[in-house]
Design a protein around this motif. Structure first.
Motif, PDB file in Angstrom:
ATOM      1  N   GLY A  81       0.807  -1.214   0.000  1.00 21.03           N
ATOM      2  CA  GLY A  81       0.000   0.000   0.000  1.00 21.03           C
ATOM      3  C   GLY A  81       0.839   1.262   0.000  1.00 21.03           C
ATOM      4  N   ALA A  82       0.182   2.373  -0.242  1.00 17.90           N
ATOM      5  CA  ALA A  82       0.857   3.661  -0.318  1.00 17.90           C
ATOM      6  C   ALA A  82       0.937   4.337   1.038  1.00 17.90           C
ATOM      7  CB  ALA A  82       0.122   4.578  -1.298  1.00 17.90           C
ATOM      8  N   ILE A  83       1.910   5.248   1.165  1.00 14.65           N
ATOM      9  CA  ILE A  83       1.964   6.208   2.261  1.00 14.65           C
ATOM     10  C   ILE A  83       1.513   7.534   1.667  1.00 14.65           C
ATOM     11  CG2 ILE A  83       3.409   7.361   3.969  1.00 14.65           C
ATOM     12  CD1 ILE A  83       5.317   4.991   3.817  1.00 14.65           C
ATOM     13  N   PHE A  84       0.382   8.045   2.128  1.00 13.45           N
ATOM     14  CA  PHE A  84      -0.208   9.199   1.446  1.00 13.45           C
ATOM     15  C   PHE A  84       0.049  10.505   2.187  1.00 13.45           C
ATOM     16  CE2 PHE A  84      -3.392   7.065   4.037  1.00 13.45           C
ATOM     17  CZ  PHE A  84      -3.932   8.094   4.792  1.00 13.45           C
ATOM     18  N   PHE A  85       0.200  11.553   1.388  1.00 13.31           N
ATOM     19  CA  PHE A  85       0.388  12.909   1.894  1.00 13.31           C
ATOM     20  C   PHE A  85      -0.623  13.815   1.202  1.00 13.31           C
ATOM     21  CE2 PHE A  85       4.374  10.678   2.303  1.00 13.31           C
ATOM     22  CZ  PHE A  85       4.806  11.019   3.566  1.00 13.31           C
ATOM     23  N   GLY A  86      -0.977  14.931   1.843  1.00 12.20           N
ATOM     24  CA  GLY A  86      -1.983  15.828   1.303  1.00 12.20           C
ATOM     25  C   GLY A  86      -1.423  16.797   0.283  1.00 12.20           C
ATOM     26  N   TYR A 104       0.625  10.221  10.412  1.00 10.65           N
ATOM     27  CA  TYR A 104       0.295   8.836  10.086  1.00 10.65           C
ATOM     28  C   TYR A 104       1.482   8.164   9.393  1.00 10.65           C
ATOM     29  CZ  TYR A 104      -2.161   4.816   8.116  1.00 10.65           C
ATOM     30  OH  TYR A 104      -2.538   3.547   7.771  1.00 10.65           O
ATOM     31  N   ALA A 105       2.177   8.916   8.533  1.00 12.78           N
ATOM     32  CA  ALA A 105       3.375   8.383   7.868  1.00 12.78           C
ATOM     33  C   ALA A 105       4.461   8.043   8.885  1.00 12.78           C
ATOM     34  CB  ALA A 105       3.896   9.387   6.841  1.00 12.78           C
ATOM     35  N   ARG A 106       4.592   8.872   9.918  1.00  9.31           N
ATOM     36  CA  ARG A 106       5.564   8.587  10.977  1.00  9.31           C
ATOM     37  C   ARG A 106       5.190   7.317  11.728  1.00  9.31           C
ATOM     38  NH1 ARG A 106       8.889  12.775  13.003  1.00  9.31           N
ATOM     39  NH2 ARG A 106       8.657  11.887  15.082  1.00  9.31           N
ATOM     40  N   GLU A 107       3.907   7.114  11.961  1.00  9.67           N
ATOM     41  CA  GLU A 107       3.452   5.897  12.643  1.00  9.67           C
ATOM     42  C   GLU A 107       3.786   4.656  11.818  1.00  9.67           C
ATOM     43  OE1 GLU A 107      -0.608   5.910  13.789  1.00  9.67           O
ATOM     44  OE2 GLU A 107      -0.531   7.902  14.681  1.00  9.67           O
ATOM     45  N   ILE A 108       3.582   4.731  10.515  1.00  9.77           N
ATOM     46  CA  ILE A 108       3.904   3.599   9.642  1.00  9.77           C
ATOM     47  C   ILE A 108       5.391   3.280   9.731  1.00  9.77           C
ATOM     48  CG2 ILE A 108       4.033   2.831   7.233  1.00  9.77           C
ATOM     49  CD1 ILE A 108       1.473   4.381   6.707  1.00  9.77           C
ATOM     50  N   ALA A 109       6.221   4.308   9.740  1.00  6.49           N
ATOM     51  CA  ALA A 109       7.667   4.092   9.843  1.00  6.49           C
ATOM     52  C   ALA A 109       8.031   3.428  11.166  1.00  6.49           C
ATOM     53  CB  ALA A 109       8.403   5.426   9.687  1.00  6.49           C
ATOM     54  N   ARG A 110       7.387   3.850  12.265  1.00  7.72           N
ATOM     55  CA  ARG A 110       7.674   3.262  13.566  1.00  7.72           C
ATOM     56  C   ARG A 110       7.225   1.807  13.641  1.00  7.72           C
ATOM     57  NH1 ARG A 110       5.982   8.330  15.701  1.00  7.72           N
ATOM     58  NH2 ARG A 110       3.941   7.459  16.266  1.00  7.72           N
ATOM     59  N   ARG A 111       6.231   1.441  12.826  1.00  7.21           N
ATOM     60  CA  ARG A 111       5.762   0.050  12.801  1.00  7.21           C
ATOM     61  C   ARG A 111       6.502  -0.775  11.758  1.00  7.21           C
ATOM     62  NH1 ARG A 111       0.392   2.540  13.194  1.00  7.21           N
ATOM     63  NH2 ARG A 111       0.088   2.157  10.979  1.00  7.21           N
ATOM     64  N   ASP A 112       7.686  -0.304  11.392  1.00  4.86           N
ATOM     65  CA  ASP A 112       8.508  -0.999  10.407  1.00  4.86           C
ATOM     66  C   ASP A 112       7.771  -1.130   9.077  1.00  4.86           C
ATOM     67  OD1 ASP A 112      10.877  -2.179   9.581  1.00  4.86           O
ATOM     68  OD2 ASP A 112      10.241  -4.202  10.150  1.00  4.86           O
ATOM     69  N   TYR A 113       7.009  -0.090   8.742  1.00  2.69           N
ATOM     70  CA  TYR A 113       6.324   0.043   7.456  1.00  2.69           C
ATOM     71  C   TYR A 113       5.279  -1.044   7.219  1.00  2.69           C
ATOM     72  CZ  TYR A 113       9.884   3.538   6.728  1.00  2.69           C
ATOM     73  OH  TYR A 113      10.696   4.638   6.885  1.00  2.69           O
ATOM     74  N   ARG A 114       4.652  -1.520   8.293  1.00  3.90           N
ATOM     75  CA  ARG A 114       3.514  -2.416   8.157  1.00  3.90           C
ATOM     76  C   ARG A 114       2.291  -1.592   7.777  1.00  3.90           C
ATOM     77  NH1 ARG A 114       2.808  -3.765  13.172  1.00  3.90           N
ATOM     78  NH2 ARG A 114       0.942  -2.517  13.531  1.00  3.90           N
ATOM     79  N   ALA A 115       1.540  -2.051   6.792  1.00  7.15           N
ATOM     80  CA  ALA A 115       0.353  -1.328   6.345  1.00  7.15           C
ATOM     81  C   ALA A 115      -0.864  -1.837   7.088  1.00  7.15           C
ATOM     82  CB  ALA A 115       0.166  -1.499   4.841  1.00  7.15           C
ATOM     83  N   THR A 267       6.424  16.388  15.390  1.00  8.46           N
ATOM     84  CA  THR A 267       5.779  15.405  14.526  1.00  8.46           C
ATOM     85  C   THR A 267       5.157  16.024  13.283  1.00  8.46           C
ATOM     86  OG1 THR A 267       3.750  15.560  15.861  1.00  8.46           O
ATOM     87  CG2 THR A 267       5.304  13.791  16.394  1.00  8.46           C
ATOM     88  N   ALA A 268       5.013  17.350  13.262  1.00  9.66           N
ATOM     89  CA  ALA A 268       4.490  18.039  12.072  1.00  9.66           C
ATOM     90  C   ALA A 268       5.600  18.512  11.150  1.00  9.66           C
ATOM     91  CB  ALA A 268       3.627  19.226  12.494  1.00  9.66           C
ATOM     92  N   ARG A 269       6.847  18.168  11.477  1.00 10.57           N
ATOM     93  CA  ARG A 269       7.997  18.713  10.749  1.00 10.57           C
ATOM     94  C   ARG A 269       7.931  18.445   9.253  1.00 10.57           C
ATOM     95  NH1 ARG A 269      13.522  16.598  12.931  1.00 10.57           N
ATOM     96  NH2 ARG A 269      12.539  14.656  12.234  1.00 10.57           N
ATOM     97  N   GLY A 270       7.566  17.244   8.856  1.00  6.51           N
ATOM     98  CA  GLY A 270       7.554  16.911   7.438  1.00  6.51           C
ATOM     99  C   GLY A 270       6.540  17.692   6.633  1.00  6.51           C
ATOM    100  N   ALA A 271       5.569  18.317   7.288  1.00  5.84           N
ATOM    101  CA  ALA A 271       4.539  19.075   6.588  1.00  5.84           C
ATOM    102  C   ALA A 271       4.951  20.523   6.334  1.00  5.84           C
ATOM    103  CB  ALA A 271       3.237  19.046   7.391  1.00  5.84           C
TER     104      ALA A 271
END
Length: 314
Positions: A81-86, A104-115, A267-271
């Protein structure tokens, strides 16, 4: 491209641009029904190891998306699956969604990219996995009809994730599989979108029941409920303190508050830095959290009353 009940020249324009167009026939099951009709045609000529990309029309993939998806498609992976950004724009509401998607993208990374959800924005399936899902529905092992995507779910992407994982496959969202998708530009549109997401997620859990696959999702919904209670208690306590007169500021709780603000900003840094400034105000995001909580509570209430949720275009 899949054209579903179009009332304009979408299909003709797409053909002129060089796309192969599949037009749905008498489809009454929204996106899931249209995808099922298209997959019936596409899968006829594919081997089991071939890959199928399902992508929303309002989504743009990064150039490396397909290459990274193919690389991530290990033997035990059923879909990527995709990691989506606005996308840019949307004013204050758009900025809040971009911050939310970034976290949400940060959470996916912390979960070792599990979708946890094979998002409808873009997902790559192995053809054999899609066929196994259909066979499992036909055999009654999972519900949702007799085809690939469930016709009984408001959130077909969330449901098909559970179907893939119920069959024993992993679902992943590698860091290179990024997409940019639209944001809702009005509160009513955002409300309808989030009601569909939340209600669909709850109904999918109800339909699947308590299993090894659904347990983490159920726990997450429970944590959402606890956050609703915690925020409500905080607001009640704050109002009570203000009603008593001049509030007292204890150094310990001020420090806790500053840590909370710092977490929001980091946590908002990437935005982008503007989003970080917005997150630092705290009050605006607090209102957005209350909106999300209202969606959650309304979804629970409607389910308890067995109120049918209507699909609204967003």
């Amino acid at each position: 491209m899949v054209a579903d009940n179009c009332t304009d020249a979408t299909a003709d324009v797409a053909r002129q641009a060089g796309a192969e167009v599949v037009e749905s026939v008498k489809n009454r099951h929204k996106k899931a029904g249209a995808l099922n009709q298209a997959l019936d045609q596409v899968l006829q000529g594919l081997a089991g190891h071939d890959l199928v990309l399902v992508q929303d029309a309002d989504t743009t993939l990064v150039p490396s998306f397909l290459a990274d998806a193919v690389e991530a498609m290990a033997e035990d992976v059923g879909a990527v699956g995709a990691i989506f950004f606005g996308e840019p724009g949307g004013g204050l509401l758009g900025a809040l969604q971009r911050i939310e998607f970034q976290r949400y993208a940060r959470e996916i990374a912390r979960r070792d990219y599990r979708a946890d959800v094979l998002t409808g924005t873009a997902t790559v399936f192995r053809a054999a996995t899609l066929r196994q899902i259909r066979e499992a529905r036909l055999d009654g092992l999972i519900g949702g009809g007799t085809s690939y995507y469930s016709l009984a779910s408001l959130t077909e992407d969330d449901e098909i994730t559970k179907a893939v994982r119920t069959l024993g496959y992993r679902t992943v969202s590698p860091p290179g599989c990024r997409v940019v998708t639209e944001v809702m530009t009005t509160v009513p549109k955002l409300w309808h979108q989030r009601m569909r997401w939340q209600r669909g997620a709850l109904e999918n859990l109800r339909d699947y029941g308590l299993t090894k696959v659904t347990t983490p999702y159920i726990v997450r919904q429970g944590m959402m409920g606890l956050s609703v209670v915690a925020l409500a208690l905080y607001l009640v306590f704050t109002v009570w303190m203000l009603a008593r007169g001049r509030p007292e500021f204890a150094p310990f709780w001020v420090a806790v508050g500053l840590v909370f603000v710092a977490e929001k900003v980091v946590t908002a840094r990437g935005a982008g830095w503007r989003s970080q400034l917005l997150a630092g105000t705290l009050a605006v995001e607090l209102a957005y959290d209350m909106f999300q909580h209202a969606v959650y509570l309304r979804s629970l209430w409607d389910m308890a009353r067995r109120r049918e949720e209507r699909w609204c275009a967003t």
